[in-house]
Design a protein around this motif. Structure first.
Motif, PDB file in Angstrom:
ATOM      1  N   ASP A  29     -52.439 -55.885  13.670  1.00 49.51           N
ATOM      2  CA  ASP A  29     -52.681 -56.620  12.433  1.00 49.51           C
ATOM      3  C   ASP A  29     -53.949 -55.994  12.073  1.00 49.51           C
ATOM      4  OD1 ASP A  29     -50.580 -58.271  12.738  1.00 49.51           O
ATOM      5  OD2 ASP A  29     -51.598 -59.753  14.229  1.00 49.51           O
ATOM      6  N   ALA A  30     -54.371 -56.479  10.874  1.00 47.60           N
ATOM      7  CA  ALA A  30     -55.700 -56.143  10.029  1.00 47.60           C
ATOM      8  C   ALA A  30     -56.542 -57.263   9.938  1.00 47.60           C
ATOM      9  CB  ALA A  30     -55.411 -55.113   8.974  1.00 47.60           C
ATOM     10  N   VAL A  31     -58.075 -57.150   9.917  1.00 47.10           N
ATOM     11  CA  VAL A  31     -58.893 -58.149   9.500  1.00 47.10           C
ATOM     12  C   VAL A  31     -59.716 -57.619   8.516  1.00 47.10           C
ATOM     13  CG1 VAL A  31     -60.845 -59.920  10.147  1.00 47.10           C
ATOM     14  CG2 VAL A  31     -58.465 -59.760  11.644  1.00 47.10           C
ATOM     15  N   VAL A  32     -59.860 -57.813   7.222  1.00 43.12           N
ATOM     16  CA  VAL A  32     -60.783 -57.384   6.151  1.00 43.12           C
ATOM     17  C   VAL A  32     -62.041 -58.474   6.074  1.00 43.12           C
ATOM     18  CG1 VAL A  32     -61.016 -56.113   4.035  1.00 43.12           C
ATOM     19  CG2 VAL A  32     -58.948 -55.844   5.273  1.00 43.12           C
ATOM     20  N   LEU A  33     -63.138 -57.932   6.304  1.00 41.48           N
ATOM     21  CA  LEU A  33     -64.269 -58.750   5.812  1.00 41.48           C
ATOM     22  C   LEU A  33     -64.560 -58.534   4.417  1.00 41.48           C
ATOM     23  CD1 LEU A  33     -66.217 -58.767   9.222  1.00 41.48           C
ATOM     24  CD2 LEU A  33     -64.097 -60.007   8.680  1.00 41.48           C
ATOM     25  N   ALA A  34     -64.547 -59.381   3.688  1.00 41.47           N
ATOM     26  CA  ALA A  34     -65.017 -59.283   2.261  1.00 41.47           C
ATOM     27  C   ALA A  34     -65.944 -60.383   1.581  1.00 41.47           C
ATOM     28  CB  ALA A  34     -63.668 -59.219   1.334  1.00 41.47           C
ATOM     29  N   GLY A  35     -66.554 -60.871   2.442  1.00 39.06           N
ATOM     30  CA  GLY A  35     -67.352 -62.098   2.042  1.00 39.06           C
ATOM     31  C   GLY A  35     -68.746 -62.097   1.924  1.00 39.06           C
ATOM     32  N   GLY A  36     -69.272 -60.895   2.069  1.00 43.00           N
ATOM     33  CA  GLY A  36     -70.815 -60.565   2.090  1.00 43.00           C
ATOM     34  C   GLY A  36     -71.358 -61.000   0.794  1.00 43.00           C
ATOM     35  N   ALA A  37     -72.939 -61.141   0.843  1.00 45.19           N
ATOM     36  CA  ALA A  37     -73.619 -61.494  -0.381  1.00 45.19           C
ATOM     37  C   ALA A  37     -73.863 -60.128  -1.446  1.00 45.19           C
ATOM     38  CB  ALA A  37     -74.959 -62.214   0.252  1.00 45.19           C
ATOM     39  N   PRO A  90     -69.973 -71.726   9.436  1.00 42.08           N
ATOM     40  CA  PRO A  90     -69.853 -71.853   7.858  1.00 42.08           C
ATOM     41  C   PRO A  90     -69.665 -70.783   6.909  1.00 42.08           C
ATOM     42  CG  PRO A  90     -72.044 -72.013   8.732  1.00 42.08           C
ATOM     43  CD  PRO A  90     -71.279 -71.538  10.013  1.00 42.08           C
ATOM     44  N   PRO A  91     -69.401 -71.126   5.779  1.00 39.64           N
ATOM     45  CA  PRO A  91     -69.298 -69.815   4.678  1.00 39.64           C
ATOM     46  C   PRO A  91     -70.801 -69.040   4.849  1.00 39.64           C
ATOM     47  CG  PRO A  91     -68.282 -71.974   3.965  1.00 39.64           C
ATOM     48  CD  PRO A  91     -69.003 -72.255   5.187  1.00 39.64           C
ATOM     49  N   GLY A  92     -70.560 -68.019   4.717  1.00 45.13           N
ATOM     50  CA  GLY A  92     -71.807 -66.903   4.608  1.00 45.13           C
ATOM     51  C   GLY A  92     -72.222 -66.967   6.103  1.00 45.13           C
ATOM     52  N   GLY A  94     -71.976 -64.779   8.732  1.00 47.13           N
ATOM     53  CA  GLY A  94     -72.142 -63.723   9.168  1.00 47.13           C
ATOM     54  C   GLY A  94     -70.859 -63.033   9.417  1.00 47.13           C
ATOM     55  N   PRO A  95     -70.797 -61.636   9.843  1.00 46.51           N
ATOM     56  CA  PRO A  95     -69.835 -60.820  10.058  1.00 46.51           C
ATOM     57  C   PRO A  95     -69.055 -61.213  11.446  1.00 46.51           C
ATOM     58  CG  PRO A  95     -71.499 -59.478  10.567  1.00 46.51           C
ATOM     59  CD  PRO A  95     -72.183 -60.899   9.977  1.00 46.51           C
ATOM     60  N   LEU A  96     -69.737 -61.709  12.392  1.00 42.77           N
ATOM     61  CA  LEU A  96     -69.217 -62.176  13.799  1.00 42.77           C
ATOM     62  C   LEU A  96     -68.321 -63.325  13.613  1.00 42.77           C
ATOM     63  CD1 LEU A  96     -68.801 -61.134  16.548  1.00 42.77           C
ATOM     64  CD2 LEU A  96     -70.982 -62.220  17.247  1.00 42.77           C
ATOM     65  N   ALA A  97     -69.018 -64.598  12.647  1.00 44.70           N
ATOM     66  CA  ALA A  97     -68.160 -65.540  12.589  1.00 44.70           C
ATOM     67  C   ALA A  97     -66.786 -65.191  11.768  1.00 44.70           C
ATOM     68  CB  ALA A  97     -68.897 -66.763  11.732  1.00 44.70           C
ATOM     69  N   ALA A  98     -66.992 -64.103  10.537  1.00 45.46           N
ATOM     70  CA  ALA A  98     -66.063 -63.977   9.708  1.00 45.46           C
ATOM     71  C   ALA A  98     -64.872 -63.223  10.725  1.00 45.46           C
ATOM     72  CB  ALA A  98     -66.452 -62.826   8.990  1.00 45.46           C
ATOM     73  N   LEU A  99     -65.142 -62.423  11.558  1.00 44.65           N
ATOM     74  CA  LEU A  99     -64.184 -61.712  12.336  1.00 44.65           C
ATOM     75  C   LEU A  99     -63.442 -62.797  13.298  1.00 44.65           C
ATOM     76  CD1 LEU A  99     -62.904 -59.384  13.835  1.00 44.65           C
ATOM     77  CD2 LEU A  99     -64.830 -59.172  15.364  1.00 44.65           C
ATOM     78  N   ALA A 100     -64.139 -63.877  13.900  1.00 45.07           N
ATOM     79  CA  ALA A 100     -63.624 -64.852  14.465  1.00 45.07           C
ATOM     80  C   ALA A 100     -62.578 -65.529  13.680  1.00 45.07           C
ATOM     81  CB  ALA A 100     -64.548 -65.757  15.157  1.00 45.07           C
ATOM     82  N   ALA A 101     -62.927 -65.880  12.366  1.00 44.76           N
ATOM     83  CA  ALA A 101     -62.060 -66.490  11.460  1.00 44.76           C
ATOM     84  C   ALA A 101     -60.917 -65.897  11.565  1.00 44.76           C
ATOM     85  CB  ALA A 101     -62.745 -67.033  10.377  1.00 44.76           C
ATOM     86  N   GLY A 102     -61.147 -64.579  11.162  1.00 46.23           N
ATOM     87  CA  GLY A 102     -59.938 -63.611  10.840  1.00 46.23           C
ATOM     88  C   GLY A 102     -59.038 -63.529  11.910  1.00 46.23           C
ATOM     89  N   LEU A 103     -59.577 -63.286  13.305  1.00 42.31           N
ATOM     90  CA  LEU A 103     -58.931 -63.156  14.470  1.00 42.31           C
ATOM     91  C   LEU A 103     -58.021 -64.242  14.721  1.00 42.31           C
ATOM     92  CD1 LEU A 103     -58.597 -60.682  16.572  1.00 42.31           C
ATOM     93  CD2 LEU A 103     -60.182 -62.031  17.889  1.00 42.31           C
ATOM     94  N   GLY A 104     -58.212 -65.396  14.214  1.00 42.08           N
ATOM     95  CA  GLY A 104     -57.503 -66.537  14.569  1.00 42.08           C
ATOM     96  C   GLY A 104     -56.092 -66.726  13.903  1.00 42.08           C
ATOM     97  N   HIS A 105     -55.826 -65.629  13.167  1.00 44.41           N
ATOM     98  CA  HIS A 105     -54.676 -65.694  12.140  1.00 44.41           C
ATOM     99  C   HIS A 105     -53.854 -64.347  12.784  1.00 44.41           C
ATOM    100  CE1 HIS A 105     -55.673 -68.745   9.238  1.00 44.41           C
ATOM    101  NE2 HIS A 105     -56.899 -68.278   9.456  1.00 44.41           N
ATOM    102  N   GLY A 179     -72.531 -71.491  21.356  1.00 47.94           N
ATOM    103  CA  GLY A 179     -71.789 -72.621  20.807  1.00 47.94           C
ATOM    104  C   GLY A 179     -71.094 -72.061  19.625  1.00 47.94           C
ATOM    105  N   SER A 180     -71.421 -70.934  18.933  1.00 51.86           N
ATOM    106  CA  SER A 180     -70.818 -70.498  17.982  1.00 51.86           C
ATOM    107  C   SER A 180     -71.133 -69.147  17.680  1.00 51.86           C
ATOM    108  CB  SER A 180     -71.118 -71.496  16.375  1.00 51.86           C
ATOM    109  OG  SER A 180     -70.762 -70.949  15.449  1.00 51.86           O
ATOM    110  N   PRO A 181     -70.362 -68.521  16.991  1.00 51.05           N
ATOM    111  CA  PRO A 181     -70.724 -67.034  16.725  1.00 51.05           C
ATOM    112  C   PRO A 181     -71.427 -67.045  15.453  1.00 51.05           C
ATOM    113  CG  PRO A 181     -68.379 -67.375  16.077  1.00 51.05           C
ATOM    114  CD  PRO A 181     -68.862 -68.530  16.857  1.00 51.05           C
ATOM    115  N   ALA A 182     -71.627 -68.063  14.547  1.00 50.21           N
ATOM    116  CA  ALA A 182     -72.461 -67.901  13.414  1.00 50.21           C
ATOM    117  C   ALA A 182     -73.855 -67.578  13.523  1.00 50.21           C
ATOM    118  CB  ALA A 182     -71.923 -69.267  12.666  1.00 50.21           C
ATOM    119  N   GLY A 183     -74.058 -66.501  12.602  1.00 52.72           N
ATOM    120  CA  GLY A 183     -75.318 -65.903  12.730  1.00 52.72           C
ATOM    121  C   GLY A 183     -75.871 -64.897  13.797  1.00 52.72           C
TER     122      GLY A 183
END
Length: 330
Positions: A29-37, A90-92, A94-105, A179-183
């Motif tokens: 599978d592929a996870v593409v991180l495309a939500g940076g600022a 939360p949105p924004g 960071g990349p580790l939180a984004a990876l966790a969100a994508g990996l869940g799918h 507690g969370s990968p965010a940040g």
């Protein structure tokens, strides 16, 4: 990464290169991180910036098109290929939180993790990463990821293939601790993995600044790249996902132009494509239609050459009439 000059091609075959043309390869599978600022681009929508007529995100999606599932972590948008959308919490975050969100799918044993700003990434490079990771499964300890390094030798963890179980293990450990990968920085995860590196300054080149965008746009218009880039852009624009032998088609166009007339080249290649489409075929049908048309063009040229030889032969005195056959002088 920021580069001030066009990256060079790798000088030598890289580890895993023997797997690059393996049409099957491991399931991934592929996870593409495309939500940076995109702060260094002045907040511009970086995944939507066009290089060679294609959005950066679409270029990356084409490179990982063999994935069973492709997840893009960002706000939904129109893309050239179908994807699953996810968003970090939360949105924004960071990349580790984004990876966790994508990996869940994802469910495949391997996952390719990519940023959305890689103009030179291609399918063979993705296959090379996966091939090196898959080949390492027989070693002890087996690698948990294979990533590219750039021209300065820096790791590029967002141009990499990982074992899914290793990513989930380390994400669970970080979540339990913080507690969370965010940040959290991505290196908190990659630093705990057994990684293999492949040096590739071209495929790892990413676009952080407008200078990088300018470099990328200039490179693809160089003589050695422009035709492949144009064909890829046309296929994306037309929604065609078909790999054909462009050399064969160019040879056909040359034969039609030289053997018949110059306008015959584009018309003939169009008819070849139309014939293959009517046959509901793929690359093999395109190749077969091209071979038939090329043979016809060569026969056409042979007839013209034979006619010219007869019309200028000894004693003809100009244009010759068809042979009258036996008894013509009777």
């Amino acid at each position: 990464m920021t580069a001030n000059a066009p990256p060079d091609e790798p000088d030598e075959p890289q580890p895993g290169a023997t797997d690059a043309d393996d049409g099957a390869g491991p399931v991934f599978d592929a996870v593409v991180l495309a939500g940076g600022a995109a702060r260094r681009l002045g907040g511009t929508d970086k995944p939507g910036v066009r290089v060679g007529g294609r959005a950066l995100l679409d270029r990356v999606l084409a490179a990982c098109s063999d994935a069973r599932t492709t997840v893009v972590v960002a706000a939904p948008r129109t893309t050239a290929r179908p994807v699953v959308w996810a968003r970090e919490e939360p949105p924004g975050g960071g990349p580790l939180a984004a990876l966790a969100a994508g990996l869940g799918h994802t469910t495949a044993p391997y996952v390719v993790v990519l940023s959305a700003d890689l103009p030179f990434l291609d399918r063979p490079t993705v296959r090379r990463l996966l091939g090196a990771l898959h080949a390492g499964a027989t070693r002890s300890p087996r690698p948990e990821g294979v990533l590219l390094s750039d021209s300065g030798g820096r790791d590029q963890p967002l141009v990499a293939a990982y074992r899914s179980d290793a990513l989930r293990r380390e994400l669970a450990a970080l979540t339990a601790e913080y507690g969370s990968p965010a940040g959290l920085p991505l290196r908190r995860l990659t630093g705990a993995l057994d990684l293999t590196r492949i040096s590739d300054p071209v495929a790892s080149f990413d676009c952080d600044t407008w200078e990088d965008i300018t470099v990328a746009r200039a490179r693809i218009r160089e003589h050695g790249h422009v035709l492949d880039e144009w064909i890829s852009a046309v296929k994306d624009e037309l929604g065609i996902d078909l790999d054909v032998d462009t050399g064969l088609l160019l040879d056909l166009a040359r034969d039609a132009a030289h053997s018949v007339a110059r306008p015959a080249a584009p018309l003939t290649t169009f008819l070849v494509g139309y014939a293959a489409a009517r046959a509901q075929g793929g690359p093999e049908e395109v190749a077969e239609a091209a071979r038939k048309a090329a043979a016809l063009a060569l026969r056409w040229a042979d007839e013209e050459a034979a006619g010219a030889a007869r019309s200028t032969g000894p004693g003809t005195g100009g244009a010759s009439a068809p042979d009258a056959g036996p008894g013509a002088d009777a």
